[in-house]
Design a protein around this motif. Structure first.
Motif, short mmCIF file in Angstrom:
data_model
loop_
_atom_site.label_atom_id
_atom_site.label_comp_id
_atom_site.label_asym_id
_atom_site.label_seq_id
_atom_site.Cartn_x
_atom_site.Cartn_y
_atom_site.Cartn_z
N GLY A 1 0.68 -1.39 -0.04
CA GLY A 1 0.09 0.05 0.06
C GLY A 1 0.75 1.32 0.01
O GLY A 1 0.21 2.27 -0.19
N SER A 2 1.93 1.08 0.33
CA SER A 2 2.76 2.43 0.40
C SER A 2 4.34 2.32 0.22
O SER A 2 4.73 0.93 0.10
N GLY A 3 5.09 3.27 0.13
CA GLY A 3 6.38 3.21 -0.31
C GLY A 3 7.22 2.53 0.99
O GLY A 3 8.21 1.63 0.57
N ALA A 4 6.99 2.97 2.24
CA ALA A 4 7.60 2.43 3.47
C ALA A 4 7.23 0.93 3.37
O ALA A 4 8.20 0.03 3.94
N GLU A 5 5.98 0.49 3.13
CA GLU A 5 5.85 -0.98 3.13
C GLU A 5 6.49 -1.66 2.11
O GLU A 5 6.92 -2.86 2.38
N GLY B 1 19.77 9.29 2.50
CA GLY B 1 18.58 8.37 2.04
C GLY B 1 17.20 8.38 2.68
O GLY B 1 17.30 8.27 4.03
N PHE B 2 16.13 8.48 2.04
CA PHE B 2 14.88 8.40 2.65
C PHE B 2 14.02 7.31 2.26
O PHE B 2 13.97 6.98 1.14
N HIS B 3 13.54 6.34 3.16
CA HIS B 3 12.88 5.25 2.70
C HIS B 3 11.43 5.09 3.50
O HIS B 3 11.04 4.02 3.28
N GLY B 4 11.10 5.95 4.31
CA GLY B 4 9.91 6.18 4.87
C GLY B 4 9.85 5.97 6.65
O GLY B 4 10.91 5.90 7.19
N LEU C 1 19.23 2.09 -1.56
CA LEU C 1 19.37 3.49 -2.08
C LEU C 1 18.43 3.99 -2.68
O LEU C 1 17.93 3.29 -3.56
N GLU C 2 18.17 5.12 -2.61
CA GLU C 2 17.31 5.81 -3.73
C GLU C 2 18.36 6.19 -4.79
O GLU C 2 19.71 6.94 -4.49
N PRO C 3 18.49 5.90 -6.11
CA PRO C 3 19.38 6.30 -7.12
C PRO C 3 19.38 7.66 -7.25
O PRO C 3 20.56 8.09 -7.41
N PHE D 1 17.06 -0.72 -5.01
CA PHE D 1 16.79 0.39 -5.64
C PHE D 1 15.54 0.85 -4.91
O PHE D 1 14.34 0.20 -5.55
N ASP D 2 15.41 1.89 -4.21
CA ASP D 2 14.25 2.25 -3.79
C ASP D 2 13.69 3.51 -4.83
O ASP D 2 14.33 4.44 -4.83
N GLU D 3 12.86 3.04 -5.74
CA GLU D 3 12.19 4.01 -6.72
C GLU D 3 11.01 4.47 -6.45
O GLU D 3 10.22 4.54 -7.34
N VAL D 4 10.92 4.68 -5.19
CA VAL D 4 9.57 5.27 -4.88
C VAL D 4 9.22 6.61 -5.48
O VAL D 4 7.91 6.84 -6.03
N GLN D 5 10.11 7.39 -5.54
CA GLN D 5 9.96 8.53 -6.51
C GLN D 5 10.39 8.67 -7.97
O GLN D 5 9.76 9.06 -8.77
N THR D 6 11.62 7.78 -8.21
CA THR D 6 12.09 7.81 -9.43
C THR D 6 11.31 6.63 -10.39
O THR D 6 11.71 6.83 -11.60
N ALA E 1 6.06 3.33 -5.49
CA ALA E 1 4.91 3.65 -4.84
C ALA E 1 4.56 4.95 -5.53
O ALA E 1 4.72 4.91 -6.74
N LYS E 2 4.23 5.91 -4.73
CA LYS E 2 3.83 7.35 -5.12
C LYS E 2 2.85 7.36 -6.58
O LYS E 2 1.86 7.03 -6.66
N GLY E 3 4.01 7.49 -7.59
CA GLY E 3 3.19 7.95 -8.88
C GLY E 3 2.46 6.82 -9.47
O GLY E 3 2.05 6.75 -10.40
#
Ligand SMILES: Cc1ncc(COP(=O)(O)O)c(C=O)c1O
Length: 397
Positions: free
Chosen positions: A109-113, A137-140, A190-192, A223-228, A252-254
């Protein structure tokens, strides 16, 4: 029933826990369409922030709305206790549009999850405990995701988080490749492109060396691509810019175009380590989220948005970089950090007064642009006209 905007702000402040107090804009939104959101008096705001990089195809895109209506009427919810065609189609879409080596999806349901899940899978599959993560780096905000988030201020509020198992490095610092005990490391996450930190990237060669380091030592590269993800950088995922594939990608996100959805996609080697019961969540891959994902991907493909983002971003970056008062423009596609002489909070406020929404971040002089991928050239001109004057004005320092 329509509540007066000021009353509704007070109601929300009274009846919700104060975690967002003092961070909200003084704005009450009533609706959105395309690149604009509208307050309760129907004033239009150009949305170059997308509610934190979420509104990937703009607000209420007609094709997406149609798909949502159709799904709500057909089947609103059933859990993973049953099969569901729209979930199957969303899974296929996600795998076939991600990295070539990716094989299977887990819906949440989300990026953190999504990041929690990736860390669980990596630790269980490797039977190792340590995780390498990046400063900045931000991961939730859940405990596991917080444990690998490289902002000490966020972790220190919750000293019982699990960061005793995390080793932090700077993004781009190749001393990571010389650590004495790589055989104890389950994963590198990591967030790339580090977004919240201020939109920072490493050199392309760093990502390639990181891939090689992880492969050599049996470490899962996440790769945390929650934003990318979802085309934000002008490719479906950021690693495409450098020809580097992770073992797990989270997003997640978009991905749902505004409907909450999180996704973990794993390659074959990782997928083979996952067993029934390792993870589960009631709402993961629900029909509404699955239809939203399918529709979002459909719009991006149908309107050729990836090519458009790459082309418009190149033009935008060169024009922004030439402005008086701009120090540097960082990022790729429509994940841009514009570092200015002026203070970012001041600029954000002045832009807000001109009815343009942008983001700030933890870098005091950087504003972030995370707009819908659908922003038009005319809308960029509207922004540039205003921004050019504000960024050069010493009063905004
Ligand atoms: C890169 C990154 N990862 C993870 C998250 C957490 O996502 P969520 O807020 O959906 O839990 C965020 C949220 O901002 C993020 O930017």
């Amino acid at each position: 029933m329509t509540t007066h905007p000021e009353i509704s702000q007070q109601l929300e402040d009274v009846y919700t826990l104060p975690v967002y107090r003092n961070v909200r804009l003084p704005l009450t939104l009533a609706r959105g369409a395309g690149s604009y959101v509208y307050d309760e008096r129907d004033n239009a705001y150009l949305d170059l922030y997308g509610g934190h990089a979420v509104c990937s195809i703009g607000h209420s895109h007609p094709r997406w709305v149609e798909a949502m209506k159709e799904q709500v009427e057909r089947l609103t919810f059933y859990s993973n206790a049953v099969y569901c065609p729209v979930r199957a189609e969303a899974a296929e879409t996600l795998v076939t549009h991600s990295y070539p080596s990716m094989e299977a999806v887990y819906f949440c349901g989300s990026g953190a999850e999504a990041n929690e899940t990736a860390l669980k899978i990596a630790r269980k599959g490797t039977r190792r405990s340590l995780v390498v993560a990046m400063n900045g780096g931000f991961h939730g905000r859940t405990l596991g995701a917080l444990s690998v988030t490289g902002f000490p201020k966020m972790r220190e509020r919750f000293p019982e988080n699990l960061d005793v198992w995390t080793r932090f490095f700077d993004l781009g610092d190749d001393s990571l490749f010389g650590i004495p005990d790589p055989e104890r490391v389950a994963a590198v996450i990591l967030e790339p492109i580090q977004s919240v930190a201020g939109v920072f990237l490493a050199e392309p060669d760093y990502y390639r060396q990181l891939r090689e380091f992880c492969s050599r030592h049996g470490i899962v590269l996440i790769f945390d691509e929650v934003q990318t993800g979802t085309g934000r950088t002008g490719h479906w995922y950021a690693g495409h810019h450098w020809g580097v594939e992770p073992d797990i990608v989270t997003t997640a996100k978009g991905v749902g175009g505004g409907v909450p959805a999180g996704v973990v996609i794993a390659n074959q080697a990782v997928a083979e380590t996952v067993e029934p019961g390792d993870q589960a969540t009631t709402f993961g891959g629900n029909p509404i989220a699955a239809a939203a994902i399918r529709a979002t991907y459909g719009v991006i493909e149908e309107y050729g948005l990836l090519d458009q983002v790459r082309a418009r971003s190149a033009d935008l970056v060169s024009r922004l970089s030439a402005l008086e008062g701009v120090r540097e423009v960082r990022g790729l596609g429509y994940l841009l950090g514009v570092e200015c002489e002026a203070s970012a909070p001041n600029l954000q406020k002045r832009l807000f007064d001109e009815r343009i929404l942008v983001g700030e971040c933890s870098h005091p002089h950087t504003i972030r642009l995370l707009p819908p991928l659908t922003v038009t050239s005319d809308e960029w001109e509207q922004f540039l006209d205003v921004f050019e004057k504000l960024v050069a004005d010493p009063a905004n320092a």
